[in-house]
Design a protein around this motif. Structure first.
Motif, PDB file in Angstrom:
ATOM      1  N   TYR A  63      -8.556   7.166  -9.443  1.00 42.64           N
ATOM      2  CA  TYR A  63      -8.513   5.942  -8.630  1.00 42.64           C
ATOM      3  C   TYR A  63      -9.038   6.327  -7.252  1.00 42.64           C
ATOM      4  O   TYR A  63      -8.575   7.307  -6.670  1.00 42.64           O
ATOM      5  CB  TYR A  63      -7.063   5.431  -8.527  1.00 42.64           C
ATOM      6  N   SER A  98      -1.913   3.880  -1.139  1.00 42.27           N
ATOM      7  CA  SER A  98      -2.852   4.238  -0.081  1.00 42.27           C
ATOM      8  C   SER A  98      -2.181   4.596   1.230  1.00 42.27           C
ATOM      9  O   SER A  98      -2.684   5.414   1.976  1.00 42.27           O
ATOM     10  CB  SER A  98      -3.844   3.105   0.139  1.00 42.27           C
ATOM     11  N   GLY A  99      -1.031   3.980   1.539  1.00 43.34           N
ATOM     12  CA  GLY A  99      -0.535   4.133   2.902  1.00 43.34           C
ATOM     13  C   GLY A  99      -1.666   3.770   3.838  1.00 43.34           C
ATOM     14  O   GLY A  99      -2.404   2.833   3.596  1.00 43.34           O
ATOM     15  N   PRO A 108       2.640  -3.162  -9.499  1.00 46.97           N
ATOM     16  CA  PRO A 108       2.064  -3.007  -8.168  1.00 46.97           C
ATOM     17  C   PRO A 108       0.667  -3.602  -8.100  1.00 46.97           C
ATOM     18  O   PRO A 108      -0.055  -3.631  -9.098  1.00 46.97           O
ATOM     19  CB  PRO A 108       1.970  -1.485  -7.980  1.00 46.97           C
ATOM     20  N   ASP A 109       0.301  -4.073  -6.940  1.00 45.40           N
ATOM     21  CA  ASP A 109      -1.081  -4.483  -6.690  1.00 45.40           C
ATOM     22  C   ASP A 109      -1.492  -3.921  -5.340  1.00 45.40           C
ATOM     23  O   ASP A 109      -0.822  -4.157  -4.335  1.00 45.40           O
ATOM     24  CB  ASP A 109      -1.202  -6.012  -6.699  1.00 45.40           C
ATOM     25  N   GLU A 110      -2.590  -3.162  -5.347  1.00 46.97           N
ATOM     26  CA  GLU A 110      -2.931  -2.381  -4.165  1.00 46.97           C
ATOM     27  C   GLU A 110      -3.746  -3.168  -3.138  1.00 46.97           C
ATOM     28  O   GLU A 110      -4.750  -3.809  -3.492  1.00 46.97           O
ATOM     29  CB  GLU A 110      -3.771  -1.146  -4.545  1.00 46.97           C
ATOM     30  N   ILE A 111      -3.356  -3.053  -1.903  1.00 47.73           N
ATOM     31  CA  ILE A 111      -4.208  -3.406  -0.768  1.00 47.73           C
ATOM     32  C   ILE A 111      -3.975  -2.320   0.283  1.00 47.73           C
ATOM     33  O   ILE A 111      -3.248  -1.363   0.011  1.00 47.73           O
ATOM     34  CB  ILE A 111      -3.918  -4.824  -0.204  1.00 47.73           C
ATOM     35  N   GLY A 112      -4.583  -2.432   1.454  1.00 51.58           N
ATOM     36  CA  GLY A 112      -4.376  -1.403   2.469  1.00 51.58           C
ATOM     37  C   GLY A 112      -3.538  -1.924   3.634  1.00 51.58           C
ATOM     38  O   GLY A 112      -3.242  -3.119   3.720  1.00 51.58           O
ATOM     39  N   ASP A 115      -7.119  -5.165 -10.894  1.00 52.54           N
ATOM     40  CA  ASP A 115      -6.635  -6.219 -10.012  1.00 52.54           C
ATOM     41  C   ASP A 115      -5.484  -6.937 -10.710  1.00 52.54           C
ATOM     42  O   ASP A 115      -5.610  -7.341 -11.865  1.00 52.54           O
ATOM     43  CB  ASP A 115      -7.820  -7.163  -9.772  1.00 52.54           C
ATOM     44  N   CYS A 140       0.782  -1.224   0.000  1.00 53.13           N
ATOM     45  CA  CYS A 140       0.000   0.000   0.000  1.00 53.13           C
ATOM     46  C   CYS A 140       0.816   1.278   0.000  1.00 53.13           C
ATOM     47  O   CYS A 140       0.229   2.346   0.073  1.00 53.13           O
ATOM     48  CB  CYS A 140      -0.972   0.001   1.166  1.00 53.13           C
ATOM     49  N   PRO A 196      -7.015   4.953   3.215  1.00 54.04           N
ATOM     50  CA  PRO A 196      -8.397   4.482   3.192  1.00 54.04           C
ATOM     51  C   PRO A 196      -8.834   3.917   4.533  1.00 54.04           C
ATOM     52  O   PRO A 196      -9.984   4.096   4.943  1.00 54.04           O
ATOM     53  CB  PRO A 196      -8.393   3.385   2.129  1.00 54.04           C
ATOM     54  N   ASP A 197      -7.929   3.246   5.194  1.00 59.85           N
ATOM     55  CA  ASP A 197      -8.285   2.635   6.473  1.00 59.85           C
ATOM     56  C   ASP A 197      -8.610   3.712   7.492  1.00 59.85           C
ATOM     57  O   ASP A 197      -9.602   3.641   8.215  1.00 59.85           O
ATOM     58  CB  ASP A 197      -7.126   1.778   6.996  1.00 59.85           C
ATOM     59  N   VAL A 242      -9.539  -0.723  -4.390  1.00 54.18           N
ATOM     60  CA  VAL A 242      -8.911  -2.018  -4.085  1.00 54.18           C
ATOM     61  C   VAL A 242      -9.891  -3.146  -4.431  1.00 54.18           C
ATOM     62  O   VAL A 242      -9.497  -4.241  -4.822  1.00 54.18           O
ATOM     63  CB  VAL A 242      -8.497  -2.088  -2.595  1.00 54.18           C
ATOM     64  N   TYR A 288      -5.061   2.918 -13.978  1.00 48.66           N
ATOM     65  CA  TYR A 288      -4.263   2.229 -12.957  1.00 48.66           C
ATOM     66  C   TYR A 288      -3.300   1.213 -13.574  1.00 48.66           C
ATOM     67  O   TYR A 288      -2.163   1.068 -13.136  1.00 48.66           O
ATOM     68  CB  TYR A 288      -5.181   1.508 -11.947  1.00 48.66           C
TER      69      TYR A 288
END
Lengths: 329, 271
Positions: free
Chosen positions: B168, B138-139, A108-112, A146, A84, B142-143, A140, B128
């Motif tokens: 995005y 995101s760092g 890259p593949d985004e998650i948090g 994805d 992230c 979003p959370d 996400v 994207y």
């Protein structure tokens, strides 16, 4: 092969101390790799340099693409990343990661953060998935954006990547609404840098633990590089202060200043000019090549690296009590 | 320390970044549990603790809880964050132990682009999968934005950054896509019983924005030296300027003194 989530039996050796090159030898091309700690503090920098020196490739990185990772991405060691953050805090964006991503050479593949943490915890406890509210409403969850398939394609051990990134369900237990089922995030290897470690692998961290105290249990091979190897007996006098148990660790490598230019609390502070120089240099291919030559490839030993930095520079970074960093004022 | 000079500074006596920090600090209510990221958010919370919110607690995502830094950190994992902290642990303890379980009142965040619903992009410009420009990702954005009761975004005001739709959605605002279909609904509908609030304010170098009952952005105060129309001209969407409540209060001399002499005397973030 054992269940994916079973811990690989660690050898209960009385001495796990090896050299840095021996340790990094155990990292295979295509491994899913987690580099410890966070952004510009307590990063396993010497290990990252050694990965570059050994010309690893096709690594899939987890969690962040910050100071340590950016050098590996720039040097062509890593092909993809799930996490992230692609920045270096005050120092700006991760320059090589940006360049390679925009050129379509890095994926890259985004998650948090919550996903990373919970994914690691799930792998630690051996649960194939967990439920969370993280990232609801964000892209996400947009399946058009994805790259799970790419991660599976690139991974050396394809079992390390889940079949899909998430599943949405209604909470069947407490009727709390939509929840995301999040797959566990196991890793082939984790490398963390600590202030102290014993010869059997017990390790002690000061300051932020970042993800390290969970990720070591989510990885099948765990390398601890450390500022200082101390007798296990010493660490075991006060076991509450240790965060990494010996059972999790395969190899221990002593590397004084091994986190430079990041900060290692209690030992030394962030080398701000060094990181600024890296971030500027790494904005172009040529600048990066020059930097990696000067600070990694043309440097024959750790001693040479420290000599090149110079005693006065290192002394100027040395942490002072009681804060554990070097006051700039 | 000289006597507190609470007179308002005049135009030219402060820089845009000073007003950003001060306006952000004023969003902190004494006693708030605040989640802050690197940069201006650090200036804001440290200033607030010195001026008006001594009992506000600051949590940095790398795991320090209620640290009382005496030197400005360069990142959220910096040992400076943990000085005199109640606890120093890791991301799990901050994100799950504090945020996900509902302790956090207020969070400061940044963004590259924002839409009129407060959806924020910190990930890419363009497609994207083949981006023109990659940002930080995101760092914790979003959370933190999803799970704090109030969030405040600190951003640069530019037409290309205030958009009808962002490229995005890194961080969900008041109206957001409900996956798997992706239709835009109110945040409450997606978060269900986990809904706690959302974007309270957006502070830029030109003004302070808030959100109406429908979750649509409006201009609340305009910074000295700007007109509401100028702010509107620096938005790509049709900004509501009918609810402007007045001019943003400039920094006081005391706040400026604290900022430059106590919060960031080394000039880490301040010019």
């Amino acid at each position: 092969m054992n269940n994916l989530f079973d811990k690989r039996p660690r050898l209960a050796r009385s001495n796990k101390v090896v050299s840095l090159s021996e340790a990094i030898d155990e990292i295979r091309n295509g491994d899913v790799l987690m580099m410890g700690s966070f952004v510009d503090t307590r990063r396993p920098m010497a290990a990252a340099y050694e990965i570059v020196r050994q010309q690893k490739h096709n690594l899939i990185l987890l969690a962040q693409c910050s100071l340590a990772e950016d050098i590996m991405v720039g040097a062509g060691c890593a092909i993809a990343w799930r996490g992230c953050y692609t920045g270096i805090a005050t120092f700006g964006l991760s320059p090589a990661t940006l360049r390679k991503t925009e050129a379509g050479k890095f994926f890259p593949d985004e998650i948090g953060h919550l996903d990373i943490i919970y994914g690691a915890l799930a792998a630690m406890v051996g649960s194939p998935f967990v439920a969370t509210r993280a990232t609801l409403g964000s892209d996400v969850l947009n399946d058009q954006l994805d790259r799970n398939r790419i991660l599976i394609d690139k991974a050396g051990n394809k079992a390390m990547i889940p079949k899909k990134k998430f599943e949405l369900i209604e909470d069947p237990f407490y009727n709390q609404g939509l929840v995301k089922l999040l797959p566990a995030m196991p890793a082939d290897a984790a490398i963390i840098h600590t202030q102290m470690a014993g010869e059997k692998g017990t390790a002690r961290i000061s300051g932020s633990l970042a993800f390290d105290h969970y990720f070591v249990h989510a990885a099948r091979t765990v390398i601890v590089t450390t500022e200082q190897i101390v007798p296990e007996e010493y660490l075991r006098r006060d076991p509450n202060r240790n965060q990494i148990p010996c059972t999790a660790v395969d190899m221990v490598v002593e590397i004084p200043w091994g986190g430079h230019p990041s900060q290692v609390m209690g030992y030394y502070d962030t080398d701000i000019p060094f990181i600024r120089d890296y971030v500027l240099s790494a904005r172009t291919d040529e600048g990066f090549e020059r930097w990696v030559g000067e600070w990694i490839l043309d440097v024959k030993s750790r001693d040479q690296y420290l000599d090149k930095l110079g005693a006065s520079r290192l002394e100027g970074l040395r942490a002072a009590d009681p804060q554990g960093y070097r006051s700039r004022s | 320390m000289t006597a507190k000079n609470n007179k308002l500074a005049k135009a030219g006596e402060y820089k845009p970044i000073d007003l950003l920090a001060v306006a952000a600090a004023r969003e902190v209510v004494d006693g708030d549990i605040v989640f802050a990221g690197t940069g201006l958010p650090m200036l804001a919370i440290m200033l607030a603790q010195k001026v008006s919110a001594p009992n506000a607690v600051c949590i940095y995502e790398a795991g320090s809880i209620d640290g009382r830094p005496i030197d400005l950190p360069t990142s959220v994992g910096d040992a400076r964050c943990a000085h005199q902290a109640s606890m120093a642990a890791g991301l799990t303890e901050a994100f799950y132990g504090q945020l996900h379980c509902g302790y956090v009142d207020l969070a400061f965040l940044g963004g590259a682009e924002i839409d009129k619903y407060g959806n924020v992009n910190t990930t890419v410009v363009g497609d994207y999968l083949s981006p023109e420009k990659r940002f930080t990702g995101s760092g914790g954005n979003p959370d933190i934005n999803a799970l704090a009761r109030r969030t405040v975004f600190i951003m640069v005001q530019e037409k290309r950054r205030f958009r009808e739709h962002v490229d995005y959605i890194t961080s969900p605002g008041w109206r957001l896509p409900k996956w798997p279909g992706g239709e835009f609904v109110h945040k409450r509908e997606v978060y269900g019983k986990f809904f706690r609030g959302g974007v309270e304010a957006v502070i830029t170098n030109m003004g302070v924005f808030r959100f109406d009952e429908e979750g649509i952005m409006y201009l609340d105060t305009v910074h000295p030296g700007f007109t509401p129309q100028q702010v509107k001209d620096n938005c790509s969407f049709d900004l509501n300027i009918s609810r402007v409540s007045g001019e943003t209060k400039p920094p006081t001399y005391y706040e400026l003194e604290l900022l430059y002499k106590e919060v960031d005397p080394e000039g880490i973030f301040l010019p």
